[in-house]
Write an enzyme that holds these catalytic residues in place. Structure first.
Site, short mmCIF file in Angstrom:
data_model
loop_
_atom_site.label_atom_id
_atom_site.label_comp_id
_atom_site.label_asym_id
_atom_site.label_seq_id
_atom_site.Cartn_x
_atom_site.Cartn_y
_atom_site.Cartn_z
N HIS A 164 1.01 -1.17 -0.03
CA HIS A 164 0.07 0.17 0.18
C HIS A 164 0.76 1.35 -0.06
CE1 HIS A 164 0.49 -0.50 4.49
NE2 HIS A 164 0.36 1.10 4.31
N ASP A 194 0.21 -7.66 1.46
CA ASP A 194 0.65 -6.32 1.46
C ASP A 194 2.28 -6.12 1.63
OD1 ASP A 194 0.19 -3.46 1.66
OD2 ASP A 194 -0.05 -3.56 3.87
N SER A 273 4.89 2.49 7.93
CA SER A 273 4.37 1.55 6.99
C SER A 273 5.73 1.12 6.40
CB SER A 273 3.23 1.74 6.05
OG SER A 273 2.11 2.03 6.96
#
Length: 430
Positions: A164, A194, A273
């Site tokens: 993402h 992911d 992230s």
């Protein structure tokens, strides 16, 4: 001869005779008044009155001249030495008066500092650029639409991050710890888990691969450290503990569940992230991927994909550029809809003829000539393992291999049937 008279305010008057050298000049009369307090007698000397000088012998005058000359030479040499030391010696005069107290750190603090210093060169900053066309000039511009973190996987220039972080990017840039920036290419990605792998063309001496650990033997309460770039602030360290293990979250891209996720209370904010989650030895145990927060900021509940899951995915992406994951090739109803029907399992909405499930003869949900809904097959187990919802089905398929034949047990109407299905790889994604 000179006569000096000392008069004290606390004692009677007294006189004292002093012989002082003098010149051939006329008598010099000096008058000075000063005060002096002694610590023991507290006496106050009030005045010194007339001091007269008479000429001294010639020998005294000669010795006095030599003494004055020597004193003048000494003063001159001292002044020169001080001037040279001030203007020639490169010394910070302000710092010379500052006494630096050595900083004392506890053992655990020293270990944390050392961990950060040793692993920071392995963490990178990723900028996601998107192409935008100016409404007036029609020029195509690259505009940053997001940023995140990543880490160096090997000395060949492979960078691991979250999918993402790079989703929707027209161009990607990777900034290393020394602030050098390189254009990055996408090697491959796995939307379901992911995970994404990038590649940069950087010298080997600038690439420091992160040490890879193991996540199978983690314990709740174990110390963890997260390094990343929250809110664009590069190389930020946060600490915490493992709050829980074997959590399950859904992939932001596909909704497919990610199992065995690590829960931590280490502060993970937007921009963290893709960054590494480390144990106390500095080894990688997970990738920071999500937070549970209504506001979008850290609320003490963060999630990391375990390194055991990541390692297998990265190896496939580096070698093949994609992940070969087996599928049934069906579309199924949301879990809430199946629960409303009062049944437990996965309701098949569509099983295309060319899919593994369609080839095996599984039935799709459809409507009859009167518009009434005819339910398709409801999957209740795979290889004897119970399937209560879509997450259970994904979890079982993740343990299977492409080309493997599985036995799918379905509820068809009021009877139970077992259907053998040959699993096929997931279609290529662009």
């Amino acid at each position: 001869m000179a006569t000096c008279s000392l008069i004290s305010s606390n004692t009677s008057s007294s006189s004292q005779t002093l012989h002082l050298p003098s010149t051939n000049s006329t008598l010099l009369s000096l008058s000075r008044t000063f005060s002096l307090r002694t610590p023991h007698t507290h006496r106050r000397i009030s005045s010194i009155t007339t001091a007269t000088y008479s000429p001294a012998p010639e020998s005294h005058r000669n010795s006095s001249s030599v003494t004055k000359f020597l004193d003048s030479c000494f003063v001159f040499c001292t002044s020169v030495a001080l001037s040279v030391s001030v203007f020639v010696t490169d010394v910070d005069t302000a710092a010379a008066f500052v006494v630096a107290t050595p900083r004392k750190l506890q053992t655990d603090e020293l270990a944390t500092v050392r961990l950060f210093q040793e692993n920071t060169p392995s963490v990178v900053y990723i900028t996601n650029l998107a192409s935008r066309q100016d409404a007036f000039t029609l020029d195509v511009l690259e505009v940053p639409q997001g940023s995140g973190s990543g880490f160096v996987w090997d000395d060949k220039g492979h960078i691991v991050t979250n999918y993402h972080v790079i989703r929707g990017a027209s161009d990607l840039r990777v900034t290393l710890a020394d602030q050098t920036t390189y254009d990055a290419k996408v090697v491959g990605f796995d939307q379901d888990k992911d995970v994404a792998v990038l590649s940069i063309d950087a010298p080997k001496d600038k690439l420091r691969p992160i040490p890879v650990g193991v996540s199978a033997d983690l314990l709740v309460g174990q110390k963890v450290f997260a390094i990343g770039n929250p809110f664009g602030l590069d190389h930020t360290l946060t600490t915490g503990v493992i709050s829980g293990l074997r959590r399950e979250i859904s992939s932001a891209a596909t909704g497919r569940p990610i199992q065995d996720v690590i829960q931590t209370d280490a502060a993970i904010n937007p921009g963290n992230s893709g960054g590494p989650l480390l144990d106390s030895s500095g080894s990688l145990i997970g990738i920071n991927t999500a937070i549970y927060s209504p506001s979008g900021a850290s609320s003490g509940v963060g999630f990391s994909i375990p390194v055991d899951t990541v390692s297998g995915i990265v190896d496939q992406l580096v070698q093949f550029g994609k992940v070969t994951r087996p599928i049934l090739g069906i579309k199924f109803a949301p879990d809430q809809s199946t629960e409303q029907l009062g049944v437990s399992g996965v309701l098949v909405l569509d099983a295309p003829p060319g899919s593994p499930a369609g080839k095996a003869g599984m039935l799709s949900t459809k409507r009859d000539a009167y518009g009434r809904l005819i339910l398709g097959d409801i999957i209740t187990s795979v290889n004897g393992k119970k399937v209560a919802n879509g997450s259970d089905l994904y979890r079982i398929l993740d343990q299977c291999k492409v080309g493997e034949t599985v036995t799918v047990e379905v509820l068809r109407g009021d009877r139970v049937e077992k259907i053998p299905v040959v699993l096929e790889p997931k279609a290529d994604e662009t």
